[in-house]
Design a protein around this motif. Structure first.
Motif, PDB file in Angstrom:
ATOM      1  N   LYS A 301       0.958  -0.940  -0.116  1.00 19.82           N
ATOM      2  CA  LYS A 301      -0.123   0.416  -0.132  1.00 19.82           C
ATOM      3  C   LYS A 301       0.706   1.349  -0.071  1.00 19.82           C
ATOM      4  CE  LYS A 301      -3.487  -2.136   0.113  1.00 19.82           C
ATOM      5  NZ  LYS A 301      -3.935  -3.032  -0.535  1.00 19.82           N
ATOM      6  N   GLU A 302       1.649   1.487  -0.953  1.00 17.14           N
ATOM      7  CA  GLU A 302       2.739   2.290  -0.953  1.00 17.14           C
ATOM      8  C   GLU A 302       2.924   2.704  -2.481  1.00 17.14           C
ATOM      9  OE1 GLU A 302       6.862   2.843   0.556  1.00 17.14           O
ATOM     10  OE2 GLU A 302       6.139   1.056   0.287  1.00 17.14           O
ATOM     11  N   ARG A 303       2.852   4.542  -2.375  1.00 20.16           N
ATOM     12  CA  ARG A 303       3.125   4.703  -4.362  1.00 20.16           C
ATOM     13  C   ARG A 303       4.433   5.223  -3.600  1.00 20.16           C
ATOM     14  NH1 ARG A 303       0.216   5.729  -7.946  1.00 20.16           N
ATOM     15  NH2 ARG A 303      -1.861   4.986  -7.266  1.00 20.16           N
ATOM     16  N   TYR A 304       5.074   4.876  -5.022  1.00 15.54           N
ATOM     17  CA  TYR A 304       6.633   6.226  -5.253  1.00 15.54           C
ATOM     18  C   TYR A 304       6.871   6.079  -6.751  1.00 15.54           C
ATOM     19  CZ  TYR A 304       7.787   1.155  -5.605  1.00 15.54           C
ATOM     20  OH  TYR A 304       8.636  -0.423  -5.743  1.00 15.54           O
ATOM     21  N   VAL A 305       7.534   6.923  -7.543  1.00 15.20           N
ATOM     22  CA  VAL A 305       8.729   7.098  -8.449  1.00 15.20           C
ATOM     23  C   VAL A 305       9.643   5.877  -8.568  1.00 15.20           C
ATOM     24  CG1 VAL A 305       9.531   8.824 -10.227  1.00 15.20           C
ATOM     25  CG2 VAL A 305       7.144   8.807  -8.351  1.00 15.20           C
ATOM     26  N   PRO A 306       9.473   4.829  -8.785  1.00 16.35           N
ATOM     27  CA  PRO A 306      10.853   3.940  -8.984  1.00 16.35           C
ATOM     28  C   PRO A 306      12.088   5.227  -9.297  1.00 16.35           C
ATOM     29  CG  PRO A 306       9.112   3.101 -10.143  1.00 16.35           C
ATOM     30  CD  PRO A 306       9.149   4.698 -10.504  1.00 16.35           C
ATOM     31  N   TYR A 307      12.872   4.295  -8.687  1.00 16.17           N
ATOM     32  CA  TYR A 307      14.014   4.386  -9.049  1.00 16.17           C
ATOM     33  C   TYR A 307      15.228   3.741 -10.093  1.00 16.17           C
ATOM     34  CZ  TYR A 307      16.651   8.338  -6.377  1.00 16.17           C
ATOM     35  OH  TYR A 307      17.122   9.083  -5.182  1.00 16.17           O
ATOM     36  N   VAL A 308      15.981   4.387 -11.455  1.00 14.14           N
ATOM     37  CA  VAL A 308      16.661   3.147 -12.135  1.00 14.14           C
ATOM     38  C   VAL A 308      18.067   2.948 -12.904  1.00 14.14           C
ATOM     39  CG1 VAL A 308      15.942   3.096 -14.962  1.00 14.14           C
ATOM     40  CG2 VAL A 308      14.512   4.652 -13.536  1.00 14.14           C
ATOM     41  N   ILE A 309      17.915   1.895 -12.637  1.00 12.23           N
ATOM     42  CA  ILE A 309      19.403   1.544 -12.925  1.00 12.23           C
ATOM     43  C   ILE A 309      19.395   1.035 -14.861  1.00 12.23           C
ATOM     44  CG2 ILE A 309      21.139   0.206 -12.256  1.00 12.23           C
ATOM     45  CD1 ILE A 309      20.497   1.782  -9.790  1.00 12.23           C
ATOM     46  N   GLU A 310      20.939   1.985 -14.903  1.00 11.99           N
ATOM     47  CA  GLU A 310      20.290   1.126 -16.619  1.00 11.99           C
ATOM     48  C   GLU A 310      22.033   1.123 -17.127  1.00 11.99           C
ATOM     49  OE1 GLU A 310      22.035   4.909 -19.400  1.00 11.99           O
ATOM     50  OE2 GLU A 310      19.926   4.625 -20.141  1.00 11.99           O
ATOM     51  N   PRO A 311      21.393  -0.157 -17.917  1.00 14.83           N
ATOM     52  CA  PRO A 311      22.930  -0.717 -18.455  1.00 14.83           C
ATOM     53  C   PRO A 311      23.027   0.267 -19.796  1.00 14.83           C
ATOM     54  CG  PRO A 311      21.851  -2.464 -16.977  1.00 14.83           C
ATOM     55  CD  PRO A 311      21.342  -1.239 -17.374  1.00 14.83           C
ATOM     56  N   SER A 312      23.586   0.682 -20.300  1.00 15.19           N
ATOM     57  CA  SER A 312      23.631   1.274 -21.687  1.00 15.19           C
ATOM     58  C   SER A 312      24.658   1.170 -22.629  1.00 15.19           C
ATOM     59  CB  SER A 312      23.249   2.975 -21.892  1.00 15.19           C
ATOM     60  OG  SER A 312      23.135   2.557 -23.101  1.00 15.19           O
ATOM     61  N   ALA A 313      24.832  -0.121 -24.050  1.00 18.09           N
ATOM     62  CA  ALA A 313      26.056  -0.860 -24.075  1.00 18.09           C
ATOM     63  C   ALA A 313      25.419  -0.193 -25.692  1.00 18.09           C
ATOM     64  CB  ALA A 313      26.021  -2.305 -24.330  1.00 18.09           C
ATOM     65  N   GLY A 314      26.701  -0.197 -26.300  1.00 17.12           N
ATOM     66  CA  GLY A 314      26.635   0.334 -28.067  1.00 17.12           C
ATOM     67  C   GLY A 314      26.956  -0.716 -29.026  1.00 17.12           C
ATOM     68  N   ALA A 315      25.769  -1.500 -29.839  1.00 14.15           N
ATOM     69  CA  ALA A 315      26.203  -2.623 -31.043  1.00 14.15           C
ATOM     70  C   ALA A 315      27.151  -2.440 -31.744  1.00 14.15           C
ATOM     71  CB  ALA A 315      24.888  -2.678 -31.020  1.00 14.15           C
ATOM     72  N   ASP A 316      27.524  -1.429 -32.105  1.00 17.83           N
ATOM     73  CA  ASP A 316      28.565  -1.753 -33.110  1.00 17.83           C
ATOM     74  C   ASP A 316      29.681  -1.579 -32.576  1.00 17.83           C
ATOM     75  OD1 ASP A 316      26.678  -0.842 -35.689  1.00 17.83           O
ATOM     76  OD2 ASP A 316      26.161   0.408 -33.300  1.00 17.83           O
ATOM     77  N   ARG A 317      29.802  -0.823 -31.177  1.00 20.93           N
ATOM     78  CA  ARG A 317      30.647  -0.427 -30.484  1.00 20.93           C
ATOM     79  C   ARG A 317      31.462  -2.633 -29.467  1.00 20.93           C
ATOM     80  NH1 ARG A 317      32.500   4.436 -26.064  1.00 20.93           N
ATOM     81  NH2 ARG A 317      31.482   5.910 -28.812  1.00 20.93           N
ATOM     82  N   ALA A 318      30.252  -3.001 -29.457  1.00 23.42           N
ATOM     83  CA  ALA A 318      30.224  -3.955 -28.811  1.00 23.42           C
ATOM     84  C   ALA A 318      31.125  -5.129 -29.969  1.00 23.42           C
ATOM     85  CB  ALA A 318      29.214  -4.916 -27.904  1.00 23.42           C
ATOM     86  N   THR A 319      30.539  -4.735 -31.360  1.00 22.35           N
ATOM     87  CA  THR A 319      30.582  -6.115 -32.088  1.00 22.35           C
ATOM     88  C   THR A 319      32.398  -5.284 -32.914  1.00 22.35           C
ATOM     89  OG1 THR A 319      28.873  -5.639 -32.925  1.00 22.35           O
ATOM     90  CG2 THR A 319      30.111  -5.884 -34.781  1.00 22.35           C
ATOM     91  N   LEU A 320      32.380  -4.244 -32.393  1.00 21.33           N
ATOM     92  CA  LEU A 320      34.201  -3.365 -32.586  1.00 21.33           C
ATOM     93  C   LEU A 320      34.728  -4.485 -32.021  1.00 21.33           C
ATOM     94  CD1 LEU A 320      36.703  -2.449 -34.429  1.00 21.33           C
ATOM     95  CD2 LEU A 320      35.098   0.051 -32.624  1.00 21.33           C
ATOM     96  N   ALA A 321      34.418  -4.028 -29.929  1.00 31.45           N
ATOM     97  CA  ALA A 321      35.278  -5.113 -29.734  1.00 31.45           C
ATOM     98  C   ALA A 321      35.688  -6.265 -29.718  1.00 31.45           C
ATOM     99  CB  ALA A 321      34.870  -4.863 -27.743  1.00 31.45           C
ATOM    100  N   PHE A 322      34.465  -7.142 -30.157  1.00 35.12           N
ATOM    101  CA  PHE A 322      35.005  -9.071 -29.990  1.00 35.12           C
ATOM    102  C   PHE A 322      34.954  -9.008 -31.452  1.00 35.12           C
ATOM    103  CE2 PHE A 322      30.596  -9.142 -27.434  1.00 35.12           C
ATOM    104  CZ  PHE A 322      31.399  -9.737 -26.594  1.00 35.12           C
TER     105      PHE A 322
END
Ligand code: GAP
Length: 454
Positions: A301-322
């Motif tokens: 019975k509680e109302r709140y605005v959630p906090y957000v954890i954001e992992p944000s990756a680049g598909a092109d940058r990851a492809t380059l790394a691989f």
């Protein structure tokens, strides 16, 4: 044994030679910082995105996906702060007309030859001014300011504005996440280093909504989990690290941010950012849209605005790394081979089939195997050139397995299976071949911990 130095030039050359990546609009001289993925590249990048989606969405009950439009209401960018804050400081050289990021003058070189550091030539630099990185366009036939819209500079905002839609339809409650893979656009002042920094790129973003107070534990959890993802897919641990941002580096919305960094040939660089975005975005959208985006927990019975954890990756940058991480040259000087030691599940082609000769019923038998294996994994067929050359071509493409059909195959229904990395060959019965190939090219098991607690 590896004995190669990986340079960006080697990667660019391999990508062009083997059809991983081409310069965009090449026949017209190319468009700077824009690239097209060729037949091998499109498969590799799809596999990278699929690996991320499997780990982030499909294997978990607490995360769902979304696919938002690139064009959004302009007020989104007002609320998110992008219209006022999403800029880099830019200076112009009055002599050569080059434009540079004022905070990266050390690494910059002017377009005039011989190339110098901006400010070191006779050219005077202008005062730094803020340059907004969003691409602006117009919606509809009238080009006036009222019709201005922006190409999204991150996929995240599409997730925030759909928060209530997803909560109401998926019946998830915090802690839970919404994930998205899609194109983003930034009018970078100095793009470069191949796929590393481009003006059009793809992001793989997760917004994970948690109860305030539980954010620090989840922030820690996502850092470890995202780091492990790269390791699970074969990235060299010595070239991967987590780096926490200093206070003065933090984005306007973040309580904490940590980068997964990789040692590219251009040095240690950000591969992915993991941020604690607090309740900033949802609160901004509540204020600007007038809509209630808070969450009501029926149980407590509680109302709140959630906090957000954001992992944000680049598909092109990851492809380059691989690609960089997999690149290797081995063998003696007179018999050198280039090999991409990609994790088998990321490899564009999983198995190539070769008839030893182009006669004697061997090509027909090989085509039967293509039909068998192609039902489950990506296959290729090659009958031209010596068998050694054919192996080498697949090594360069990163194909983990090669199947050779020879005369013995016709007698006893067995083939040779060659391993890309060890170059060893074993004899395998055709009746077992599909299972063996599927097993050897399977993705790694998912990360074992579903929450900070276990
Ligand atoms: N929503 C948060 C966000 O967009 P970011 O650090 O600006 O954070 C996240 O971007 C990731 O997107 C980066 O770690 C990088 O992998 C990728 N990325 C950002 N700008 C890029 C560019 N110009 N070219 C290629 N990838 C880029």
């Amino acid at each position: 044994m590896s004995n190669s130095v990986v340079t960006m030039d080697k990667i660019v050359n391999l990508c062009k030679r083997r059809g991983f990546v081409f310069q965009s609009s090449e026949i017209y001289g190319g468009l700077i910082s824009c690239y097209d993925y060729g037949p091998l590249g499109v498969e590799l990048k799809r596999n990278v995105k699929e690996a991320w989606w499997r780990d982030t969405v499909s294997s978990r009950a607490d995360i769902v996906g979304l696919d938002c439009s690139i064009l959004m209401h302009p007020k989104v960018w007002e609320a998110s702060g992008h219209l006022t804050n999403f800029s880099d400081p830019m200076v112009d050289c009055k002599l050569c007309k080059g434009r540079f990021r004022a905070d990266q003058l050390e690494q910059a070189r002017c377009p005039k030859k011989p190339s110098k550091r901006p400010g070191e030539c006779e050219g005077e630099l202008t005062e730094a001014r803020a340059f907004n990185l969003m691409f602006k366009t117009h919606m509809g036939p009238v080009e006036d300011t009222a019709a201005a819209v922006y190409l999204r500079p991150e996929t995240a905002q599409g997730i925030f504005v759909n928060f209530s839609n997803v909560v109401n339809t998926s019946r998830n409650k915090p802690p839970f996440g919404i994930a998205q893979i899609g194109k983003s656009f930034r009018n970078e002042i100095t793009p470069g280093n191949f796929l590393f920094r481009t003006r059009e790129f793809e992001q793989m973003e997760l917004e994970y909504f948690v109860k305030p107070g539980e954010d620090d534990a989840w922030y820690e959890y996502w850092q470890q989990r995202r780091l492990q993802w790269y390791l699970d897919y074969g990235i060299d641990p010595a070239k991967l690290t987590l780096r926490a941002h200093d206070e003065d580096e933090l984005a306007h919305y973040a309580k904490g941010c940590c980068d997964v960094e990789y040692e590219f040939p251009i040095g240690w660089q950000e591969l992915e950012g993991i941020a604690n975005r607090t309740d900033f975005d949802l609160k901004q959208h509540i204020e600007h849209s007038g809509k209630d985006l808070s969450f009501f927990d029926e149980q407590d019975k509680e109302r709140y605005v959630p906090y957000v954890i954001e992992p944000s990756a680049g598909a092109d940058r990851a492809t380059l790394a691989f690609l960089v991480d997999a690149y290797d040259e081995d063998g003696p000087e007179n018999d050198r081979r280039t090999v991409l030691r990609l994790h088998p599940s990321l490899a564009p082609i999983k198995v190539a089939v070769f008839p030893l000769m182009r006669k004697g019923g061997l090509p027909e038998k090989a085509q039967e195997l293509i039909a068998l294996l192609g039902s489950r994994v990506a296959v290729d067929y090659d009958q031209s050139g010596s068998i050694g050359r054919r192996y080498r071509r697949q090594d360069e493409a990163g194909t983990p397995l090669g199947v050779t059909v020879d005369y013995q195959t016709l007698e006893d229904e067995t083939v040779t299976l060659r391993d890309r990395d060890t170059m060893e060959q074993e004899r395998v019965a055709i009746s077992e071949l599909l299972d063996v190939v599927v097993e050897k090219t399977a993705p790694p098991p998912p990360y074992p911990k579903l929450s900070p607690g276990g």
